[in-house]
Design an enzyme around this catalytic site. Structure first.
Site, mmCIF file in Angstrom:
data_model
loop_
_atom_site.group_PDB
_atom_site.id
_atom_site.type_symbol
_atom_site.label_atom_id
_atom_site.label_comp_id
_atom_site.label_asym_id
_atom_site.label_seq_id
_atom_site.Cartn_x
_atom_site.Cartn_y
_atom_site.Cartn_z
ATOM 1 N N TYR A 100 39.346 29.966 -84.228
ATOM 2 C CA TYR A 100 39.697 31.170 -83.944
ATOM 3 C C TYR A 100 41.150 31.681 -83.384
ATOM 4 O O TYR A 100 41.488 32.767 -83.221
ATOM 5 C CB TYR A 100 38.625 31.976 -82.769
ATOM 6 C CG TYR A 100 37.250 31.560 -83.378
ATOM 7 C CD1 TYR A 100 36.659 32.551 -84.371
ATOM 8 C CD2 TYR A 100 36.488 30.688 -82.676
ATOM 9 C CE1 TYR A 100 35.364 32.290 -84.499
ATOM 10 C CE2 TYR A 100 35.228 30.507 -83.125
ATOM 11 C CZ TYR A 100 34.703 31.237 -84.112
ATOM 12 O OH TYR A 100 33.213 31.219 -84.272
ATOM 13 N N HIS A 124 24.643 34.403 -86.922
ATOM 14 C CA HIS A 124 25.785 33.695 -86.223
ATOM 15 C C HIS A 124 27.128 34.517 -86.445
ATOM 16 O O HIS A 124 28.046 34.339 -85.878
ATOM 17 C CB HIS A 124 26.215 32.512 -86.977
ATOM 18 C CG HIS A 124 26.376 31.251 -86.282
ATOM 19 N ND1 HIS A 124 25.178 30.964 -85.178
ATOM 20 C CD2 HIS A 124 27.060 30.187 -85.945
ATOM 21 C CE1 HIS A 124 25.549 29.852 -84.641
ATOM 22 N NE2 HIS A 124 26.685 29.297 -84.829
ATOM 23 N N HIS A 155 31.339 25.242 -76.441
ATOM 24 C CA HIS A 155 31.893 24.205 -77.347
ATOM 25 C C HIS A 155 32.184 22.948 -76.462
ATOM 26 O O HIS A 155 33.080 23.070 -75.512
ATOM 27 C CB HIS A 155 33.331 24.768 -78.032
ATOM 28 C CG HIS A 155 32.611 25.799 -79.355
ATOM 29 N ND1 HIS A 155 33.670 26.379 -79.641
ATOM 30 C CD2 HIS A 155 31.596 25.882 -79.931
ATOM 31 C CE1 HIS A 155 33.293 27.232 -80.832
ATOM 32 N NE2 HIS A 155 31.902 27.023 -80.894
ATOM 33 N N ARG A 173 24.700 31.783 -79.204
ATOM 34 C CA ARG A 173 23.882 31.639 -80.078
ATOM 35 C C ARG A 173 22.555 32.460 -79.963
ATOM 36 O O ARG A 173 22.180 32.814 -79.071
ATOM 37 C CB ARG A 173 23.608 30.249 -80.608
ATOM 38 C CG ARG A 173 24.660 29.091 -80.638
ATOM 39 C CD ARG A 173 24.334 27.925 -80.413
ATOM 40 N NE ARG A 173 25.416 26.896 -80.471
ATOM 41 C CZ ARG A 173 26.175 26.592 -79.623
ATOM 42 N NH1 ARG A 173 26.051 26.932 -78.249
ATOM 43 N NH2 ARG A 173 27.235 25.619 -79.848
ATOM 44 N N ARG A 221 28.092 35.818 -83.045
ATOM 45 C CA ARG A 221 28.936 35.028 -82.189
ATOM 46 C C ARG A 221 30.462 35.025 -82.650
ATOM 47 O O ARG A 221 31.422 35.036 -82.029
ATOM 48 C CB ARG A 221 28.339 33.644 -82.555
ATOM 49 C CG ARG A 221 28.863 32.414 -81.700
ATOM 50 C CD ARG A 221 27.995 31.281 -81.919
ATOM 51 N NE ARG A 221 28.539 29.903 -81.385
ATOM 52 C CZ ARG A 221 28.842 29.794 -80.027
ATOM 53 N NH1 ARG A 221 28.183 30.436 -79.461
ATOM 54 N NH2 ARG A 221 29.252 28.421 -79.762
ATOM 55 N N LYS A 239 22.775 24.290 -77.018
ATOM 56 C CA LYS A 239 23.246 23.273 -77.905
ATOM 57 C C LYS A 239 23.987 21.799 -77.404
ATOM 58 O O LYS A 239 23.611 20.695 -77.614
ATOM 59 C CB LYS A 239 23.962 23.724 -79.072
ATOM 60 C CG LYS A 239 23.967 22.696 -80.284
ATOM 61 C CD LYS A 239 24.674 23.050 -81.468
ATOM 62 C CE LYS A 239 24.853 22.290 -82.779
ATOM 63 N NZ LYS A 239 25.517 23.192 -83.587
#
Length: 346
Positions: A308, A273, A299, A198, A276, A221
């Site tokens: 993806y 973003h 994640h 990010r 990314r 995050k």
């Protein structure tokens, strides 16, 4: 309130040890009624649960203040989250917290939706408010559960995840060099494109976190530290840059301006973003593993990374190899629609 004899010869114990909590019961003898009265008064003293708490009359804004003090301050986005909750309380008329209902929130949400606010923003607001009530209830600050537990989030259409082609990457980095005065934008963008991190994670890098052919992301995050390999050339450039400037400045606005000047059209909210998404998309198209991508992107759930998966070469080839039209290639020949029906049935 007392013990009185009824016309049928029984005795009525009518006890109100504290205001608002009354006990009434009939007995055959006066002694039993007296013992009941004594028991009720004693239990009221010994067990606080017998003593009703005064109704919580605090406003929603006051609960936001308590939530911030008891829990919110420890969050990464504490200031932003607290501001969002305060603005919500203000727009809802700052109701008494214990009086908030699902109807009150859904009416508020309908007004916001009609004014043009996105469903994603409103789902975030619902999540923030539910988290506030749940956290305060768990901490014992309020004695009622989440009043919005049965409110459902707005069902949203999945957003298109745009990624840059090789040509667009060239256009973007040309614009970075030509239109950005700050020297920090291009190195940060390179880190995002090379690792899929990010923008804030790349912007927070320091010299000691760029070593041994990798970058170390700590303020993430998911709150989990992760290490991602980078090319030697990028490591050398980052070392040179951070030795000179010690840290990156806040340069996201400059990047957004460069995107605009590059002529690359992007969906709303996907400017920084997009790097990314570009990394993740190219990683999968070049044969990358979905589980490896999950770890690289940080994640916490594979569900996010699965967005993806459709870009994997094997996935795309399976569409052609396993689809029903594999036995009917002649359908694609626009010059020949004369195949007899019996041939198709055979």
């Amino acid at each position: 309130m007392a013990i009185t004899k009824l016309e049928d010869g029984r005795w009525l114990a009518d006890v109100e040890p504290i205001k608002g909590k009354r006990f009434r019961k009939r007995f055959k003898t006066k002694g039993e009624a007296q013992r009941f009265e004594a028991t009720v008064r004693q239990r009221t003293i010994e067990n606080p649960a017998w003593t009703p708490r005064p109704k919580d009359r605090r406003r929603l804004s006051e609960l936001v203040t308590r939530w911030t003090l008891l829990h919110g301050h420890a969050l990464t986005d504490a200031d932003r989250r607290s501001l969002v909750l305060r603005k919500m309380a203000e727009r809802m008329g700052d109701p008494i917290g214990s009086a908030v209902t699902g109807n009150i929130f859904t009416e508020y949400r309908a007004r916001r939706l009609a004014s043009g606010i996105s469903g994603k923003t409103l789902n975030n607001e619902l999540g923030y408010l539910r988290s506030l009530f749940n956290e305060l209830h768990q901490l014992g600050e309020i004695d009622y559960p989440d009043p919005l537990a049965k409110v459902k989030a707005i069902k949203l259409q999945d957003r298109e995840l745009t990624y840059l082609t090789r040509q667009q990457i060239e256009m973007l980095f040309r614009a970075l060099r030509e239109h950005c005065k700050t020297p920090h934008v291009e190195p940060v963008a390179l880190v995002c494109l090379a690792t899929g991190c990010r923008w804030g994670e790349a912007q927070g890098l320091t010299l000691d976190r760029v070593r041994d052919g990798a970058v170390q992301f700590v303020n993430t995050k998911s709150k989990r530290r992760r290490s991602v390999p980078i090319p030697p050339e990028l490591e050398q450039r980052l070392h040179s840059h951070l030795r000179r400037y010690s840290k990156f400045s806040n340069c996201r606005d400059s990047f957004d301006f460069a995107v605009k000047m590059s002529g690359v059209a992007l969906p709303r909210g996907q400017k920084s973003h997009v790097l990314r998404h570009t990394f993740a998309s190219h990683f999968m198209m070049n044969g990358g593993n979905i589980l490896s991508l999950q770890k690289i992107l940080g994640h916490s759930s594979l569900t996010m990374t699965m967005r993806y998966a459709h870009l994997a070469p094997d996935f795309l080839q399976d569409v052609i190899r396993l689809g029903p039209l594999k036995d009917f290639r002649h359908f694609f020949d626009t010059t020949d629609f004369s195949t007899p029906a019996e041939t198709l049935e055979a």
